[in-house]
Design an enzyme around this catalytic site. Structure first.
Site, PDB file in Angstrom:
ATOM      1  N   ASP A 192     -17.863  58.186  40.784  1.00  0.00           N
ATOM      2  CA  ASP A 192     -16.484  58.172  40.974  1.00  0.00           C
ATOM      3  C   ASP A 192     -15.519  59.219  39.536  1.00  0.00           C
ATOM      4  OD1 ASP A 192     -13.465  56.882  41.754  1.00  0.00           O
ATOM      5  OD2 ASP A 192     -13.144  56.397  39.997  1.00  0.00           O
ATOM      6  N   GLU A 276     -17.328  61.978  45.534  1.00  0.00           N
ATOM      7  CA  GLU A 276     -16.371  62.194  46.692  1.00  0.00           C
ATOM      8  C   GLU A 276     -15.642  63.736  46.753  1.00  0.00           C
ATOM      9  OE1 GLU A 276     -12.767  60.394  45.171  1.00  0.00           O
ATOM     10  OE2 GLU A 276     -14.071  60.244  42.521  1.00  0.00           O
ATOM     11  N   CYS A 328     -13.750  46.817  49.206  1.00  0.00           N
ATOM     12  CA  CYS A 328     -14.656  45.801  48.878  1.00  0.00           C
ATOM     13  C   CYS A 328     -15.921  46.301  49.276  1.00  0.00           C
ATOM     14  CB  CYS A 328     -14.194  44.642  48.791  1.00  0.00           C
ATOM     15  SG  CYS A 328     -16.175  43.705  47.992  1.00  0.00           S
ATOM     16  N   CYS A 331     -17.936  43.611  50.567  1.00  0.00           N
ATOM     17  CA  CYS A 331     -17.964  42.495  51.914  1.00  0.00           C
ATOM     18  C   CYS A 331     -17.454  44.281  52.141  1.00  0.00           C
ATOM     19  CB  CYS A 331     -17.281  40.961  51.744  1.00  0.00           C
ATOM     20  SG  CYS A 331     -15.311  41.794  51.344  1.00  0.00           S
ATOM     21  N   CYS A 346     -12.168  40.286  44.616  1.00  0.00           N
ATOM     22  CA  CYS A 346     -11.690  40.677  46.199  1.00  0.00           C
ATOM     23  C   CYS A 346     -12.202  39.029  46.961  1.00  0.00           C
ATOM     24  CB  CYS A 346     -13.469  41.369  46.756  1.00  0.00           C
ATOM     25  SG  CYS A 346     -13.336  40.480  48.380  1.00  0.00           S
ATOM     26  N   CYS A 349     -15.033  37.322  49.334  1.00  0.00           N
ATOM     27  CA  CYS A 349     -15.436  37.503  48.534  1.00  0.00           C
ATOM     28  C   CYS A 349     -16.350  37.147  47.012  1.00  0.00           C
ATOM     29  CB  CYS A 349     -17.100  38.303  49.258  1.00  0.00           C
ATOM     30  SG  CYS A 349     -17.053  39.698  48.008  1.00  0.00           S
ATOM     31  N   ASP A 356     -12.979  51.327  39.093  1.00  0.00           N
ATOM     32  CA  ASP A 356     -14.002  52.542  39.461  1.00  0.00           C
ATOM     33  C   ASP A 356     -15.352  52.315  39.760  1.00  0.00           C
ATOM     34  OD1 ASP A 356     -11.456  53.739  38.684  1.00  0.00           O
ATOM     35  OD2 ASP A 356     -11.470  53.963  36.595  1.00  0.00           O
TER      36      ASP A 356
END
Ligand code: ZN
Length: 395
Positions: A192, A276, A328, A331, A346, A349, A356
């Site tokens: 990231d 990315e 997430c 999940c 989250c 879950c 990050d």
């Protein structure tokens, strides 16, 4: 075998006489460049006639009979100037055709902006500690990064560059490398690109800008403020501008150095590296956040990793960054968060993780999917052990 192109940039140390020849050469090239631009523009204005590379190249012999400065420039270097003009016009026409951006008519070059000339094939020879340039002489060169063996046969072009008070030679080299074998991916990592941390890895490690870099950056902005306050066109101002440009260069070099180290260690450690896609990211993300500096670093880093990976037979993937920070990584549900929420928590879950790192794992997952693998050994508790996470306010 696959053919790839690499550029090797070395600093050269011309003596005083050679420096003045180099300056003259740059100047002659700049004047020629601008004259070619004028000729094309006027021909179009007065008679709607378009002039191409060959029209201009055919006049060179005549021009050289009366232009004393140009006589001192190697003929291939001169041809390359015409090629540059030609390229500027071809790009201009392409932009008109594509209608994606403002076409922007090719511009005249100022003395301070025309900083390089190129030997496209011949006229130079690289030896151990010398670079022999036709019409200029034998110049000292410092080779810090070794060229491949029998490089002289593989060097395609040599570009001489002026950078303020320094000179460089850039060699474009064509090399052959083994066809990469991507079958066995044992060690993969997602990355990231961020502002809080320069990068966050999917295993929780981070890499930041070192202190010396922010120190030079502060110095730079201080000097820049001073410069903008000084009187226009004064002697003092041009001195300051040179000073600012030098600090700029230093910051750039320090940053590049850091990015080389990071990319080297990534390529040495992992055989699949996932980033990315920056082009898509730029379209998605809002752009007020401290942009320019990070943007440059990010694209430099992805470039460095890409070419080093190519040479080492490692694999690099670029994936769509949409929702990588909201999703997430355990999940797959969307957990909305604003930019200042640094922790992913989250409610579905129960995963609690640095924001990050959660994004980096999503990036890795998308990359693995691309190469037909899955993140099998993923256990959220492994990650929380590695990294202490501060509790965030409830979502
Ligand atoms: Zn979840």
């Amino acid at each position: 075998m696959v053919k790839i192109k690499r550029t090797y940039k070395y600093r050269i140390y011309p003596n005083r006489g050679q420096k003045s020849i180099l300056e003259t050469c740059l100047n002659a090239c700049m004047v020629l460049y601008n004259d070619c631009l004028t000729e094309r523009r006027d021909a179009w204005k007065t008679s709607h006639k378009s002039i191409n590379y060959y029209d201009q190249a055919n006049q060179l012999k005549e021009i050289k009979t009366f232009d004393d400065e140009l006589k001192e420039v190697h003929s291939q270097v001169i041809q390359d100037v015409l090629k540059r003009v030609d390229k500027a016009f071809k790009n201009f026409f392409r932009r008109i055709k594509e209608q994606k951006e403002e076409p922007g008519y090719p511009r005249y070059k100022q003395r301070t902006r025309y900083n390089s000339f190129t030997y496209p094939q011949k006229g130079f020879k690289l030896e151990d500690k010398k670079l022999i340039l036709s019409k200029i002489g034998s110049v000292n060169v410092k080779k810090h990064r070794g060229l491949p063996e029998d490089a002289n046969t593989k060097i395609k072009t040599c570009t001489i560059e002026r950078d303020l008070d320094r000179w460089y030679a850039c060699f474009s080299v064509e090399m052959e490398i083994e066809e990469p074998n991507h079958e066995s991916i044992a060690n993969s990592i997602g990355i990231d690109l961020g502002i809080n941390h320069l990068i966050t890895l999917s295993n929780g490690d981070t890499e930041d800008n070192p202190k010396y870099l922010s120190k030079s950056e502060r110095k730079l902005s201080r000097k820049q403020r001073k410069l903008s306050k000084s009187k226009k066109r004064s002697n003092n101002r041009s001195k300051r501008r040179f000073g600012v440009a030098k600090i700029h260069r230093k910051v750039r070099e320090q940053r590049t150095d850091l990015l080389h180290k990071i990319s080297r260690s990534l390529v040495n450690t992992y055989d699949l590296i996932v980033f990315e896609d920056l082009k898509i990211r730029n379209m998605l993300k809002n752009h007020h956040l401290s942009k320019s500096i990070s943007d440059v670093s990010w694209s430099k880093l992805t470039n460095f990793v890409s070419y080093k990976a190519e040479e080492a037979g490692r694999r690099v993937e670029f994936v769509n960054p949409k929702n990588t920070s909201q999703e997430c990584s355990n999940c797959g549900k969307i957990v909305k968060k604003s930019l200042d929420q640094r922790v992913h928590k989250c409610p579905f879950c129960g995963l609690v993780m640095d924001r990050d790192q959660n994004a980096a794992i999503n990036i890795l997952k998308r990359g693995l999917k691309r190469v037909g693998q899955e993140l099998s050994e993923f256990k959220p508790e492994d990650f929380s052990k590695r990294r202490m996470i501060q509790e965030a306010p409830m979502l």
